[in-house]
Design a protein around this motif. Structure first.
Motif, mmCIF file in Angstrom:
data_model
loop_
_atom_site.group_PDB
_atom_site.id
_atom_site.type_symbol
_atom_site.label_atom_id
_atom_site.label_comp_id
_atom_site.label_asym_id
_atom_site.label_seq_id
_atom_site.Cartn_x
_atom_site.Cartn_y
_atom_site.Cartn_z
ATOM 1 N N THR A 9 39.440 -155.394 -40.237
ATOM 2 C CA THR A 9 39.880 -155.260 -41.826
ATOM 3 C C THR A 9 38.508 -154.530 -42.914
ATOM 4 O OG1 THR A 9 42.380 -156.163 -41.511
ATOM 5 C CG2 THR A 9 41.283 -155.567 -43.267
ATOM 6 N N HIS A 10 37.495 -156.606 -42.388
ATOM 7 C CA HIS A 10 36.831 -156.070 -42.989
ATOM 8 C C HIS A 10 35.722 -157.044 -42.004
ATOM 9 C CE1 HIS A 10 39.360 -156.960 -46.243
ATOM 10 N NE2 HIS A 10 38.580 -156.363 -46.859
ATOM 11 N N LEU A 11 33.757 -156.300 -42.448
ATOM 12 C CA LEU A 11 32.871 -156.600 -41.948
ATOM 13 C C LEU A 11 31.565 -156.728 -42.677
ATOM 14 C CD1 LEU A 11 32.632 -156.879 -38.687
ATOM 15 C CD2 LEU A 11 32.505 -154.507 -38.988
ATOM 16 N N ILE A 12 30.840 -157.258 -42.695
ATOM 17 C CA ILE A 12 29.889 -158.049 -43.710
ATOM 18 C C ILE A 12 28.584 -157.321 -42.313
ATOM 19 C CG2 ILE A 12 28.171 -158.918 -45.124
ATOM 20 C CD1 ILE A 12 30.927 -159.658 -45.983
ATOM 21 N N LYS A 13 27.590 -156.658 -42.292
ATOM 22 C CA LYS A 13 26.290 -156.297 -41.176
ATOM 23 C C LYS A 13 25.146 -156.588 -42.020
ATOM 24 C CE LYS A 13 28.129 -156.000 -37.586
ATOM 25 N NZ LYS A 13 27.706 -156.791 -36.349
ATOM 26 N N THR A 14 24.376 -157.062 -41.681
ATOM 27 C CA THR A 14 23.026 -156.756 -42.351
ATOM 28 C C THR A 14 22.246 -155.571 -42.076
ATOM 29 O OG1 THR A 14 23.019 -158.576 -41.690
ATOM 30 C CG2 THR A 14 20.657 -157.597 -42.541
ATOM 31 N N ARG A 15 21.361 -154.696 -42.621
ATOM 32 C CA ARG A 15 20.439 -153.774 -42.639
ATOM 33 C C ARG A 15 20.092 -153.553 -41.228
ATOM 34 N NH1 ARG A 15 17.262 -151.840 -47.624
ATOM 35 N NH2 ARG A 15 15.857 -154.504 -47.019
ATOM 36 N N PRO A 61 24.518 -138.192 -39.058
ATOM 37 C CA PRO A 61 23.623 -138.036 -37.816
ATOM 38 C C PRO A 61 23.772 -138.898 -37.213
ATOM 39 C CG PRO A 61 22.831 -139.461 -39.971
ATOM 40 C CD PRO A 61 24.299 -138.535 -40.875
ATOM 41 N N ASP A 62 22.729 -138.385 -35.919
ATOM 42 C CA ASP A 62 23.060 -139.152 -34.879
ATOM 43 C C ASP A 62 23.614 -140.449 -35.320
ATOM 44 O OD1 ASP A 62 21.191 -136.432 -33.124
ATOM 45 O OD2 ASP A 62 23.746 -136.568 -33.948
ATOM 46 N N ARG A 63 22.682 -141.557 -35.633
ATOM 47 C CA ARG A 63 23.290 -142.627 -36.046
ATOM 48 C C ARG A 63 24.753 -143.026 -35.577
ATOM 49 N NH1 ARG A 63 23.017 -145.625 -39.235
ATOM 50 N NH2 ARG A 63 23.298 -143.608 -41.384
ATOM 51 N N PHE A 64 25.498 -142.135 -36.005
ATOM 52 C CA PHE A 64 26.748 -142.153 -36.226
ATOM 53 C C PHE A 64 27.175 -142.224 -34.896
ATOM 54 C CE2 PHE A 64 28.371 -143.703 -40.117
ATOM 55 C CZ PHE A 64 27.294 -143.396 -40.859
ATOM 56 N N SER A 65 27.937 -142.202 -33.817
ATOM 57 C CA SER A 65 28.605 -141.748 -32.433
ATOM 58 C C SER A 65 30.213 -142.380 -32.421
ATOM 59 C CB SER A 65 27.868 -142.067 -31.302
ATOM 60 O OG SER A 65 27.542 -143.841 -31.206
ATOM 61 N N GLY A 66 30.649 -141.826 -30.886
ATOM 62 C CA GLY A 66 32.121 -142.481 -30.659
ATOM 63 C C GLY A 66 32.928 -141.874 -29.662
ATOM 64 N N ALA A 80 21.926 -148.556 -36.466
ATOM 65 C CA ALA A 80 20.657 -148.701 -37.646
ATOM 66 C C ALA A 80 20.491 -149.009 -38.879
ATOM 67 C CB ALA A 80 19.257 -147.436 -36.809
ATOM 68 N N LEU A 81 22.460 -149.270 -39.269
ATOM 69 C CA LEU A 81 22.527 -149.511 -40.450
ATOM 70 C C LEU A 81 21.655 -149.566 -41.690
ATOM 71 C CD1 LEU A 81 25.387 -152.206 -39.355
ATOM 72 C CD2 LEU A 81 25.957 -149.859 -40.083
ATOM 73 N N LEU A 82 22.445 -148.525 -42.524
ATOM 74 C CA LEU A 82 21.080 -148.258 -43.994
ATOM 75 C C LEU A 82 22.844 -149.111 -45.010
ATOM 76 C CD1 LEU A 82 20.261 -144.542 -43.554
ATOM 77 C CD2 LEU A 82 18.808 -147.083 -43.452
ATOM 78 N N LEU A 83 21.534 -149.424 -46.360
ATOM 79 C CA LEU A 83 22.846 -150.593 -47.393
ATOM 80 C C LEU A 83 23.724 -148.912 -47.824
ATOM 81 C CD1 LEU A 83 19.857 -151.149 -49.530
ATOM 82 C CD2 LEU A 83 21.611 -152.935 -48.254
ATOM 83 N N THR A 107 38.414 -149.892 -42.399
ATOM 84 C CA THR A 107 37.907 -150.783 -42.302
ATOM 85 C C THR A 107 37.011 -151.123 -43.481
ATOM 86 O OG1 THR A 107 38.090 -151.466 -39.954
ATOM 87 C CG2 THR A 107 36.130 -152.214 -40.705
ATOM 88 N N ARG A 108 36.575 -151.854 -43.807
ATOM 89 C CA ARG A 108 36.015 -151.754 -45.188
ATOM 90 C C ARG A 108 34.399 -152.270 -44.615
ATOM 91 N NH1 ARG A 108 34.682 -149.985 -49.878
ATOM 92 N NH2 ARG A 108 37.101 -150.166 -49.894
ATOM 93 N N LEU A 109 33.397 -152.029 -45.034
ATOM 94 C CA LEU A 109 32.009 -152.289 -44.347
ATOM 95 C C LEU A 109 31.305 -152.712 -45.280
ATOM 96 C CD1 LEU A 109 29.740 -152.512 -41.845
ATOM 97 C CD2 LEU A 109 29.354 -150.439 -41.714
#
Lengths: 112, 109
Positions: A9-15, A61-66, A80-83, A107-109
């Motif tokens: 449901t929710h997720l917190i990640k670092t850059r 961008p290609d950083r998004f895949s599925g 490579a998550l960005l803010l 999902t709230r990221l």
């Protein structure tokens, strides 16, 4: 009849980290689409999966895949998550050839 | 490029005060125009699909209409539970959904 479900449901990640989001389509549906929705904006199309292949892709961008599995469930991976990746990620399912799509709760990221 | 705009950005109504939301679109080969309702922090809920100019669809206090360039969502005698963001989307043949930014509706008791 279960609708579209998403986890977590929710997720917190670092850059710089990587994240995987999951989606199970509505019973009977074979097509899964992923959207990114920033606060105060409409959903933006990321890509669509059908028969375990990416059928269409939006301007991401290609950083998004599925991936889509034989049971039609799907994953969205972001590397490579960005803010700026902080958003509500929505999964929608539909039956191939049909117009209507039904959304999951999202999902709230949050990327810090 | 397919485009969707919605107006107004936000709308405040008194309970029972009818009004309309606008969705203007530019698309080559419209396959369908869609209206969704979205509550805060939740996924959009499907409301209507319209396929051709002149078509109308109704559901409770909501009525959607379609012309060649725009769609209207008419809300008759709204109630506070109608408060939500209303999203419009279009789909062209061979393309996927393009959403507008939405209209935030607040209905005050």
């Amino acid at each position: 009849d279960a609708g579209v479900t998403q986890s977590p449901t929710h997720l917190i990640k670092t850059r710089g980290q990587q994240v995987t989001l999951r989606c199970s389509p509505k019973s009977g549906h074979d097509t899964v689409s992923w959207y990114q929705q920033a606060l105060g904006q409409g959903p933006q199309f990321i890509f669509q999966y059908y028969e375990e292949e990416e059928r269409q892709r939006g301007n991401f961008p290609d950083r998004f895949s599925g991936h889509q599995f034989p049971n039609y469930s799907s994953e969205l991976n972001v590397n490579a998550l960005l803010l700026g990746d902080s958003a509500l990620y929505l999964c929608a399912s539909s039956l191939s050839g049909e117009n209507e799509q039904y959304f999951g709760p999202g999902t709230r990221l949050t990327v810090t | 490029e397919d485009q969707v705009t919605q107006s107004p950005e936000a709308l405040r109504l008194q309970e029972g005060e009818s009004s309309s939301l606008n969705c203007s679109y530019t698309v080559s080969g419209l396959r369908g125009l869609f209206w969704y309702r979205q509550d805060p922090g939740k996924g959009p809920e499907f409301l209507f699909t319209l396929y051709s100019a002149g078509e109308e669809k109704e559901k409770e206090r909501l009525k959607a209409t379609l012309t060649k360039k725009e769609s209207f969502l008419h809300i008759t005698a709204p109630k506070p539970e109608d408060s939500a963001t209303y999203l419009c989307a279009v789909r062209a043949y061979g393309q996927n959904f393009v959403f507008g930014p939405g209209t935030r509706l607040s209905v005050l008791p």
